[in-house]
Design a protein around this motif. Structure first.
Motif: not given
Lengths: 238, 238
Positions: B7-8, B50-52
DNA sequence: ACAAAAGTGTTCTTGATACACCCATGG
DNA sequence: CCATGGGTGTATCAAGAACACTTTTGT
């Protein structure tokens, strides 16, 4: 001020505290919509998705200014909330996508605390947004994870005001009595304070200056009014 | 553990403090690349997008665990940084897009503080990531806005440890001398403390329990070792 | 006159500060 | 025997806590 496209991945939410003289309140926004053919009507914190080129503090300030019309607000970032679960309620998603006219996935929100004087000027602005002062001890189920945000905000202000009491005077009206300050202390710190000990400390606060005004039309001995002197305060606190 | 797509838009950065017995250090990662045909080599905070479907705390924990191998880390979110300017350096953008293989625009980062014991186990992990302990007073120009983040982290730990000193014992080794604790105090709070007054207070800390061990091979009278008892500590602190 | 809150001092306890000498160990 | 840091007690001061009666004003 930054006005460009929205950046629908990050938002700010403001927990705006006000003091009635009796109770600690926060400012909440009425929200209504339809979910699965059921109408609902609940409350949320004032907040907004940020703009593409807008700083976080600026976004929080924008929300506050639009809502209250106030400038020079006591405003502090206190915590960020990013659980993937926080937007799991479909009702919240639908509402938000309607509000910003964008498809959204996850949103991380940055929590801000504001301390303001409850005044009459404010009400006009608030009505436009359907804002209401709500007693901190009597808040229902809020949208998103806003109940958690409010709890954390309370923890923050208690801790913060303990070592920098300036915020207390943001909550009090321009002129206030010793009892109002004492009452605010008790509410925020959740303690009963001894009247005489408090009085002694109160007198030693050189940045609280007595006025030549007293209460009128009260059914007891009238109390003196005081004001907070920010200049003296800043001289003392390094 | 969450492994999905990145999640950029949001990242976490960790300011990891360690205490050598003499100096307060933070753990930094070497970074090198090429910018306009010029090689550069500088440092950055350990962090990650972070990741989605990953919570913020989990992301910070993941960064820390991957880097150090440690579990049960003292880890606290302290502030978020979202100035649009923070990714204005093209060198930082190029580096980051290389690292995560994604096009990125703006990134809001959530700052975390970790307090750990500098140990030998750690070094193996650190080498893989080119991590280095750096004296807090001798940090050069870091990537992004990481210098600002470090400053804010320092302010935070000072304030935090003032009303909950448990973090001090996260920084000290399992057994430590009174002088080490005193030294750590002086470094963190930036004050000289009186040895005898400190001793008196030290003795009154029931959660610091003396061991039957003393220093060996020191060119002076050997000091006693103590350990921190978390259970007793928690009993006392409500 | 009565109800209701304002205003006011003293004592005690506790925690913080200031301050100087002898002890143990390795080199 | 000397250099280095370890280990220890007392006196003073400041801040916080406990505690009750008189004053003013409106009804």
């Amino acid at each position: 001020m930054p006005e460009s496209t929205l950046y629908p991945h990050v938002s700010v939410d403001c927990v705006i505290f006000g003091f009635t003289g009796e109770k600690l309140n926060i400012l909440l926004i009425s929200r209504s919509g339809i979910n699965e053919e059921e109408c609902y009507n609940d409350m949320k914190l004032p907040g907004s998705v940020i703009y593409e080129n807008e700083d976080l503090d600026d976004a929080a300030y924008r929300v506050l200014h639009e809502l209250t019309g106030i400038k020079n607000i006591y405003l502090q970032q206190f915590h960020s909330f990013g659980s993937p679960e926080r937007t799991k309620n479909p009702q919240d998603i639908v509402w938000l996508e309607n509000a910003i006219h964008m498809k959204i996935g996850r949103i991380v929100t940055i929590g801000y605390v504001a301390l303001i004087k409850i005044g009459q000027k404010l009400q006009n602005f608030s009505d436009k947004y359907e804002a209401h002062w709500c007693d901190i001890n009597n808040i229902g189920q809020l949208a998103f994870d806003h109940n958690i945000i409010v709890e954390k905000a309370l923890d923050y202000v208690r801790l913060k005001l303990e070592d920098d009491p300036i915020g207390l005077y943001e909550l009090l009206p321009k002129r206030f009595t010793e009892a109002e300050l004492r009452n605010l202390h008790e509410i925020i710190f959740g303690t009963k304070v001894d009247i005489r000990n408090f009085h002694k400390k109160f007198l030693s606060l050189h940045y609280v200056v007595p006025l030549d005004e007293k209460q009128e039309n009260v059914a007891h001995r009238a109390a003196r009014y005081y004001r907070f002197d920010k200049i003296i305060y800043n001289q003392i606190h390094r």
